[in-house]
Write an enzyme that holds these catalytic residues in place. Structure first.
Site, PDB file in Angstrom:
ATOM      1  NE  ARG A 107      -0.660   0.144   4.953  1.00  0.00           N
ATOM      2  CZ  ARG A 107      -1.005  -0.619   5.977  1.00  0.00           C
ATOM      3  NH1 ARG A 107      -1.971  -1.503   5.856  1.00  0.00           N
ATOM      4  NH2 ARG A 107      -0.387  -0.490   7.126  1.00  0.00           N
ATOM      5  CG  ASP A 108      -1.209   4.929   0.409  1.00  0.00           C
ATOM      6  OD1 ASP A 108      -1.451   4.034   1.232  1.00  0.00           O
ATOM      7  OD2 ASP A 108      -1.944   5.919   0.254  1.00  0.00           O
ATOM      8  CD  GLU A 109       1.821   2.652   6.628  1.00  0.00           C
ATOM      9  OE1 GLU A 109       0.670   2.357   6.316  1.00  0.00           O
ATOM     10  OE2 GLU A 109       2.171   2.847   7.803  1.00  0.00           O
ATOM     11  CD  GLU A 169      -1.666  -3.620   8.728  1.00  0.00           C
ATOM     12  OE1 GLU A 169      -2.292  -3.671   7.655  1.00  0.00           O
ATOM     13  OE2 GLU A 169      -1.216  -2.562   9.200  1.00  0.00           O
TER      14      GLU A 169
HETATM   15  C1  BGC Z   1       1.921   0.275  10.029  1.00  0.00           C
HETATM   16  C2  BGC Z   1       2.355  -0.542  11.206  1.00  0.00           C
HETATM   17  C3  BGC Z   1       2.932   0.413  12.192  1.00  0.00           C
HETATM   18  C4  BGC Z   1       1.764   1.238  12.631  1.00  0.00           C
HETATM   19  C5  BGC Z   1       1.973   2.137  13.781  1.00  0.00           C
HETATM   20  C6  BGC Z   1       0.795   1.130  10.483  1.00  0.00           C
HETATM   21  O1  BGC Z   1       0.260   1.887   9.489  1.00  0.00           O
HETATM   22  O2  BGC Z   1       1.619  -0.492   8.941  1.00  0.00           O
HETATM   23  O3  BGC Z   1       2.902  -1.727  10.986  1.00  0.00           O
HETATM   24  O4  BGC Z   1       3.688  -0.108  13.201  1.00  0.00           O
HETATM   25  O5  BGC Z   1       1.166   1.919  11.577  1.00  0.00           O
HETATM   26  O6  BGC Z   1       1.057   1.752  14.666  1.00  0.00           O
END
Ligand code: BGC
Length: 883
Positions: free
Chosen positions: A478-480, A744
């Site tokens: 995803r966009d992360e 996740e």
């Molecule tokens: C991420 C997690 C990260 C979290 C912080 C999420 O968007 O994917 O794995 O640790 O944000 O709580």
């Protein structure tokens, strides 16, 4: 005995070039077919030429015979080295009987440019670079820039003895020389905070140089520097467009030399890559590629002059970890036509990377590739969980024969690909998955008689491979794609068992410290782009936990020394903000036991527990590096914080505030209780599991300790039942529903509710896979002996359970391979153990009485106490049977 020395490494790397450590640490392995072998002494030779070394001369360093057991991290202490100096080295050793090995084969290392002032190059970029607005998405998202091509020709009129290219980009680059790609790395220079440090790659290009005219070039995309990274279409985190920096050093056989550096003489243009972005995808129009642009036959008449800018003060540092590579060709397991002329390709495995596609068609034929981790019930791609990621590659054929598409500067997280517009017959010879990630060397395996547990292990490894890409990311789709510290700290103990991640984390710890706030708070993500917050409990504590884990695993104290002052600043910040030793203030984003299932662990309690844990780890690291006063100080701090923890949250009947599985795991795993309090607290944990019908309810934080705590405190059978649980929430639940990676969320998809909220639902997130550490340590039973580091003194203690007929683990330690395997045949238990030369182990096996234990078929005299036999072994292969 056949004593031998092998696997010579310099700063964890084999024959590195371009390193910037002046006193690098040397490591090797001793092998011997005999048992109980140790290195009692060794000799290292370092020479300035291979011929000198071959004559057994160490003109730079000859240690002579040194009485030492050390085979890892021996710091070079010979003559001072210059920039760009290659040296050769070898080692031999003596065993306890004073028998000497032969010399190892020669290895080498080479320093890089070392100083910023050694760079004469300028940063160059394409002055007219703009989005190709003929493409709708590029018109809309203006950070979708075409890749820049850069080139310059030069003449070589003498014989070249050695040619080295030092290169980097603000962006991502692929270097080219005379029509060939240099090296096999992708997405270089990797991600760092480009305002603080930029990694440089060094290449041996001697064989690419030809007499006469040569052309040096590169294609450069936006990457982490200027492309989309993170959520909400965040882009240009470091600058508006990419830049290139290269310096080619030619050393001629006649002793003269020449340097070709990026400067105003370079020319630039754009080519086939109309845009290329990690999150959005890549658009290649093969018709636009200037044929042979990186060869001397090409006339760059209409190319623009580059724009230059001076090298500024940002440190250029040697890339110290393995490169990111496109690895493996993964064949599809199924191709399904959609009925509308498209196909859905199933790779059978959720990966991070891209596809390689072959096609033959008319000029201008357009093929579109869309990517997803999962399918909708109707067989179409489920892409809602990709959020703002377009994850679409477009390829326009040049025409005129078979062409091959493989993108350069994007990557996707996917198992399924939708292929539209493919000309002609489409089948599985046309497409293959390419997994892309940091190419860390495999360092361990786990397998057992339960196929679902084996699939869990494979999912853990794929989760790691798919997310260790220059930094440890949370997810690849995803966009992360950020280096979240919480995820990394819960998983690092598992990661070390699968791959050699020493240099990967050495590099990333620098990113973590670069992201530390001036007040001392470690960040929540590193590099600290996109999300600027910090100091969250269980996330920021990673700044202490990772160095501690790397030291424990590899015996590496340099990582402690390097970051000691940063860790001290972190500890000082915690205490400054929380004078009563409960972490009440400044918990930043305070994520808690992230993604637990109906179990709210009080966040102040998590913080306080981690603070105490940090203090304990700091004391251990202080001991390991001779910081005696600090060790005392941190032990006292640990006492104070754990006392405050007990006073605030522990009740006399063993109940801890919150009464979740996680509160008990933290208290027990971090050692926050007095001994007499432990049994009641463990009973509470067992009750908290029973209250959930034998299910776990922990999130990212608690899950990494759950099985360890149960095993260490007398309830291994409860850990085994959690492992084997098939109903939701459990590890096997996702596997029974087709998972090929770790999800996740426990409830990423459930029979009752279908997909979780697509706002946050990745199917490739390694965090909940942290149980891998328990599989290695407890099921296979491979660990450091208590209180030791570096896997020189081991404890082999498998937890044996009726649910498995056998289990086997291997681990490649600094000293060499370790293997532990147990199997049961009726009432007979067999344990096979191999440990490398120069290590010793305490083997702990269940036994009822003396005389039950045989070694190699012969009875052994061992003490049996509390149902356990304990014996000490030296190196070699051992087989124990317990009848
Ligand atoms: C991420 C997690 C990260 C979290 C912080 C999420 O968007 O994917 O794995 O640790 O944000 O709580």
């Amino acid at each position: 005995m056949t004593l031998a020395v092998q696997y010579l490494r310099t700063e964890y790397l084999e024959n590195p070039i371009g390193i910037d450590v002046l006193r690098p640490r040397l490591s090797w392995q001793v092998t011997s077919i005999g048992r109980n072998q140790v290195q009692r002494a060794c000799q290292i030779l370092v020479a300035s030429t291979p011929e000198t070394l071959a004559a057994d001369q160490g003109d730079l360093w000859d240690t002579g015979r040194v009485e030492s057991r050390d085979t890892a991290h021996v710091a070079y202490a010979g003559s001072a080295l210059r920039a760009r100096q290659q040296v050769w080295w070898k080692v031999r050793c003596w065993n306890a009987d004073n028998e000497v090995s032969g010399w190892s084969t020669a290895a080498s290392w080479e320093t890089g440019l070392l100083k910023l002032t050694a760079w004469t190059a300028f940063w160059i970029d394409h002055p007219g670079l703009a989005a190709d607005t003929s493409i709708p998405e590029a018109a809309e998202l203006d950070a979708l820039l075409p890749a820049s091509l850069f080139r310059r020709s030069f003449v070589v009129d003498r014989k070249v003895a050695r040619a080295r290219l030092y290169a980097t980009a603000r962006g991502v680059y692929e270097p080219r020389l005379n029509g060939a790609r240099i090296g096999d790395q992708v997405l270089a220079p990797g991600w760092t905070d480009y305002n603080r440090r930029i990694q440089v790659q060094a290449f041996d290009v001697t064989e690419f140089i030809v007499p006469g005219e040569n052309v040096l070039g590169a294609e450069v995309g936006t990457g982490w520097y200027a492309g989309y990274v993170g959520w909400k279409h965040g882009c240009r985190h470091y600058g508006p467009q990419p830049q290139l920096l290269m310096q080619l050093h030619l050393d001629y056989a006649d002793g003269s030399s020449m340097v070709i550096a990026t400067d105003p003489d370079w020319r630039t243009a754009t080519g086939a890559t109309r845009y290329s972005d990690f999150i959005m995808g890549e658009f290649r129009d093969a018709r636009r590629e200037p044929t042979g642009w990186d060869t001397s036959a090409f006339d760059p008449g209409d190319w623009s002059p580059v724009r230059t800018s001076n090298i500024n003060a940002v440190p250029l540092v040697a890339d110290c970890s393995p490169p990111v590579r496109a690895q493996e060709h993964i064949r599809p397991v199924a191709i399904t036509p959609t009925g509308s002329g498209s196909y859905i390709v199933d790779l059978g495995q959720n990966i991070a990377g891209w596809v390689r596609l072959k096609a033959t068609g008319d000029p201008g034929t357009r093929i579109t590739l869309r990517f997803a981790e999962i399918l909708n019930p109707d067989g179409t791609l489920y892409t809602t969980n990709l959020r703002g990621a377009r994850a679409t590659d477009t390829w326009i054929l040049r025409g005129g024969g078979e062409e091959v598409f493989e993108p350069r500067f994007t990557w996707h997280g996917f198992r399924y690909v939708e292929v539209s517009g493919y000309p002609g017959q489409f089948d599985d010879t046309a497409i293959a998955g390419r997994f892309v990630g940091t190419d860390t060397t495999p360092a361990g395996t786990f397998a057992c008689s339960d196929e679902l547990v084996n699939q869990l292990q494979r999912n853990i490894v794929w989760g790691q491979r798919g997310n260790f890409l220059s930094v440890p990311t949370d997810c690849p789709q995803r966009d992360e794609r950020l280096g979240w510290l919480g995820d990394a700290q819960v998983f690092v103990g598992t990661a070390i068992g699968n791959m050699d991640v020493a240099s990967f984390f050495t590099k990333w710890m620098r990113d973590v410290v670069d992201g530390q706030a001036p007040d001392g708070a470690f960040p929540d993500v590193a590099p600290r782009a996109v999300d600027l917050s910090g100091g969250a409990p269980a996330w920021a504590d990673c700044g202490v936990i990772v160095p501690w884990t790397i030291w424990k695993t590899y015996g590496d104290t340099a990582i402690i020394d390097e970051h000691w002052s940063a860790m001290e600043r972190w500890m000082a910040w915690l205490e400054r903000e929380n004078p009563d030793h409960l972490w009440r203030h400044d918990r930043g984003n305070d994520f808690g036991d992230w993604l637990s299932i109906a179990a709210d662990t009080p966040k102040e309690l998590i913080g306080t527990a981690y603070w105490a844990y940090d203090a304990r780890l700091m004391a251990g690291m202080a001991d390991a590096t001779g910081r005696d006063a600090d060790a005392r100080r941190y032990r006292e701090l640990f006492d104070r914080v754990s006392q405050a923890f007990r006073a605030a949250y522990l009740h006399a009947d063993g109940l801890i505030e919150g009464d979740t599985q996680t509160v008990y795991c933290l208290a027990l795993h971090f050692g926050l209780l007095e001994e007499h309090q432990e049994s009641r607290v463990v009973e509470r944990l067992v009750a908290a599991i029973a209250a959930k019908g034998g299910h776990l309810s922990t999130g990212f934080v608690g899950v990494s300790y759950l099985c360890h705590v149960l095993t260490a405190h007398g309830y291994p059978e409860v850990a085994w039942r959690l492992l084997h649980k098939e109903t939701f929430p459990s590890w096997k639940y996702s596997i029974l529903h087709g998972a090929t990676t770790i999800w996740e969320r426990w409830d990423g998809w459930t029979e009752e509710a279908g997909f979780q909220d697509p706002g946050m639902n990745s199917f490739n997130h390694y965090s909940l896979g942290s149980v891998g550490e328990w599989l290695r340590k407890s099921v296979a039973g491979i660990d450091n002996a208590p209180g030791t580091s570096g896997f020189r003194l081991l404890r082999i203690q498998p937890a044996i359970d009726d649910s498995l007929a056998w289990a086997e683990g291997t681990f490649e330690s600094m000293a060499g391979p370790i293997r532990s395997r147990w199997d049961r045949d009726g009432d007979t238990l067999r344990l096979q153990v191999s440990i490398p030369a120069n290590t010793e182990a305490e083997v702990v096996i269940p036994a009822r009485s003396q005389g039950e234990v045989l070694e190699g078929g012969a009875p052994l005299t061992v003490e049996v106490d509390g149902g356990l036999a304990r014996l000490s072994i030296g190196s070699g292969t051992w087989e124990f049977t317990i009848r």
